[in-house]
Design a protein around this motif. Structure first.
Motif, PDB file in Angstrom:
ATOM      1  N   GLY A 205      39.837  18.865   5.710  1.00 18.86           N
ATOM      2  CA  GLY A 205      38.925  20.007   5.696  1.00 18.86           C
ATOM      3  C   GLY A 205      39.651  21.339   5.705  1.00 18.86           C
ATOM      4  O   GLY A 205      39.128  22.347   5.243  1.00 18.86           O
ATOM      5  N   ARG A 206      40.882  21.353   6.240  1.00 24.91           N
ATOM      6  CA  ARG A 206      41.690  22.571   6.269  1.00 24.91           C
ATOM      7  C   ARG A 206      42.880  22.402   5.341  1.00 24.91           C
ATOM      8  O   ARG A 206      43.491  21.338   5.284  1.00 24.91           O
ATOM      9  CB  ARG A 206      42.181  22.841   7.692  1.00 24.91           C
ATOM     10  CG  ARG A 206      42.947  24.140   7.846  1.00 24.91           C
ATOM     11  CD  ARG A 206      43.429  24.348   9.272  1.00 24.91           C
ATOM     12  NE  ARG A 206      44.538  23.443   9.615  1.00 24.91           N
ATOM     13  CZ  ARG A 206      44.466  22.471  10.491  1.00 24.91           C
ATOM     14  NH1 ARG A 206      43.330  22.196  11.102  1.00 24.91           N
ATOM     15  NH2 ARG A 206      45.522  21.709  10.749  1.00 24.91           N
ATOM     16  N   LYS A 207      43.205  23.420   4.590  1.00 30.33           N
ATOM     17  CA  LYS A 207      44.329  23.338   3.674  1.00 30.33           C
ATOM     18  C   LYS A 207      45.625  23.100   4.447  1.00 30.33           C
ATOM     19  O   LYS A 207      45.863  23.734   5.476  1.00 30.33           O
ATOM     20  CB  LYS A 207      44.464  24.647   2.877  1.00 30.33           C
ATOM     21  CG  LYS A 207      43.344  24.906   1.889  1.00 30.33           C
ATOM     22  CD  LYS A 207      43.625  26.174   1.103  1.00 30.33           C
ATOM     23  CE  LYS A 207      42.545  26.396   0.036  1.00 30.33           C
ATOM     24  NZ  LYS A 207      42.834  27.616  -0.766  1.00 30.33           N
ATOM     25  N   PRO A 208      46.491  22.194   3.966  1.00 36.16           N
ATOM     26  CA  PRO A 208      47.801  22.048   4.595  1.00 36.16           C
ATOM     27  C   PRO A 208      48.577  23.364   4.520  1.00 36.16           C
ATOM     28  O   PRO A 208      48.614  24.007   3.471  1.00 36.16           O
ATOM     29  CB  PRO A 208      48.480  20.959   3.744  1.00 36.16           C
ATOM     30  CG  PRO A 208      47.374  20.242   3.060  1.00 36.16           C
ATOM     31  CD  PRO A 208      46.287  21.257   2.851  1.00 36.16           C
ATOM     32  N   ARG A 209      49.191  23.748   5.617  1.00 34.01           N
ATOM     33  CA  ARG A 209      49.912  25.020   5.689  1.00 34.01           C
ATOM     34  C   ARG A 209      51.410  24.742   5.552  1.00 34.01           C
ATOM     35  O   ARG A 209      52.020  24.125   6.428  1.00 34.01           O
ATOM     36  CB  ARG A 209      49.607  25.728   7.000  1.00 34.01           C
ATOM     37  CG  ARG A 209      48.124  26.047   7.187  1.00 34.01           C
ATOM     38  CD  ARG A 209      47.889  26.926   8.407  1.00 34.01           C
ATOM     39  NE  ARG A 209      48.343  26.284   9.632  1.00 34.01           N
ATOM     40  CZ  ARG A 209      47.561  25.571  10.436  1.00 34.01           C
ATOM     41  NH1 ARG A 209      46.286  25.384  10.120  1.00 34.01           N
ATOM     42  NH2 ARG A 209      48.046  25.026  11.540  1.00 34.01           N
TER      43      ARG A 209
END
Length: 251
Positions: free
Chosen positions: A32-36
């Motif tokens: 759900g969250r972009k890999p940083r």
């Protein structure tokens, strides 16, 4: 901000999109969250092939759904050069490391190993920073560029450093030989097996980052650190103890 602006972020002339999974980590974990991803390169030349290779990798990571930051090391001091490490470049590098879930390290091979600039960036990342660990448990992809024939000295050194920094260094890697032949006048990488390997590497980095995301803290949980901090385990919340506890049969 000591971050490079990525030119032409969506232009990928060497990529054959017919064979691309734009979501390479689908179903491997919560995405759900972009890999940083924080990216470091190891040369300050105006036409730095380690930077150009890093930028190609960054464009691919963006395509695969990651958020990328490319650190600009142009004023990075040597470790211990500044009392108390009180230098804006060091502070910012550590902030970006804390932000990241994974990293890409790309160094030229110089005298059979990584450059001093590459090593200075890594050496300015402490294992422990006020109880926070800016590298531990993060995924890592390693790359190198060479002026001569293909070699793996720099990537092998980067793997050693990644292990020392307690990172999850992924199996794949990239080594671009005779890099001066692999980029056009605009600084873009030409289609080649070397480019394809960078695509492989960035796909794999995204997969490992998503795969380990829910487990990163537990994967690097250490007895010695728990003991040093004086934090005893609570048996009621220790998953390993719960798993082997006798189970009460229901009637």
């Amino acid at each position: 901000m000591r971050l490079r602006t990525l030119p032409d972020p969506d232009h990928l002339p060497a990529l054959d999109r017919r064979f691309i999974h734009e979501r390479p980590a689908i179903d491997l974990g919560p995405d759900g969250r972009k890999p940083r991803i924080l990216m470091l390169y190891g040369s300050l030349r105006l036409r730095s092939f380690s930077r150009l290779a890093t930028e190609e990798a960054a464009r691919l990571l963006r395509l695969f759904g990651a958020e990328v930051r490319i650190f600009d090391p142009s004023d990075m001091p040597f470790p211990d050069q500044i009392p108390g490490d009180d230098h804006p470049a060091i502070h910012e590098l550590r902030e970006h490391a804390m932000w990241s879930e994974g990293m890409v390290w790309c160094s030229p091979e110089r005298h059979g190993t990584v450059t001093g600039l590459m090593k200075a960036q890594i050496d300015n990342l402490p294992l422990n920073m006020g109880g926070m660990r800016p590298t531990q448990g993060r995924t890592l992809a390693v790359m190198q560029v060479s002026g001569g024939s293909q070699s793996f000295n720099a990537v092998n050194t980067l793997r050693l450093l990644g292990r020392w920094m307690r990172m999850i260094t992924i199996p794949n890697q990239s080594s671009v030989a005779m890099a001066y032949q692999e980029f056009d006048d605009a600084g873009r990488m030409k289609p080649s097996g070397y480019y394809d390997r960078i695509v492989d590497l960035m796909e794999e980095l995204v997969r490992f980052t998503i795969l380990t995301r829910p487990h990163a803290t537990r994967l690097v949980d250490r007895y010695s650190e728990r003991k040093a901090s004086g934090k005893a385990l609570d048996p009621a919340n220790d998953l390993s103890a719960i798993a082997i506890a006798p189970q009460t049969r229901s009637r």
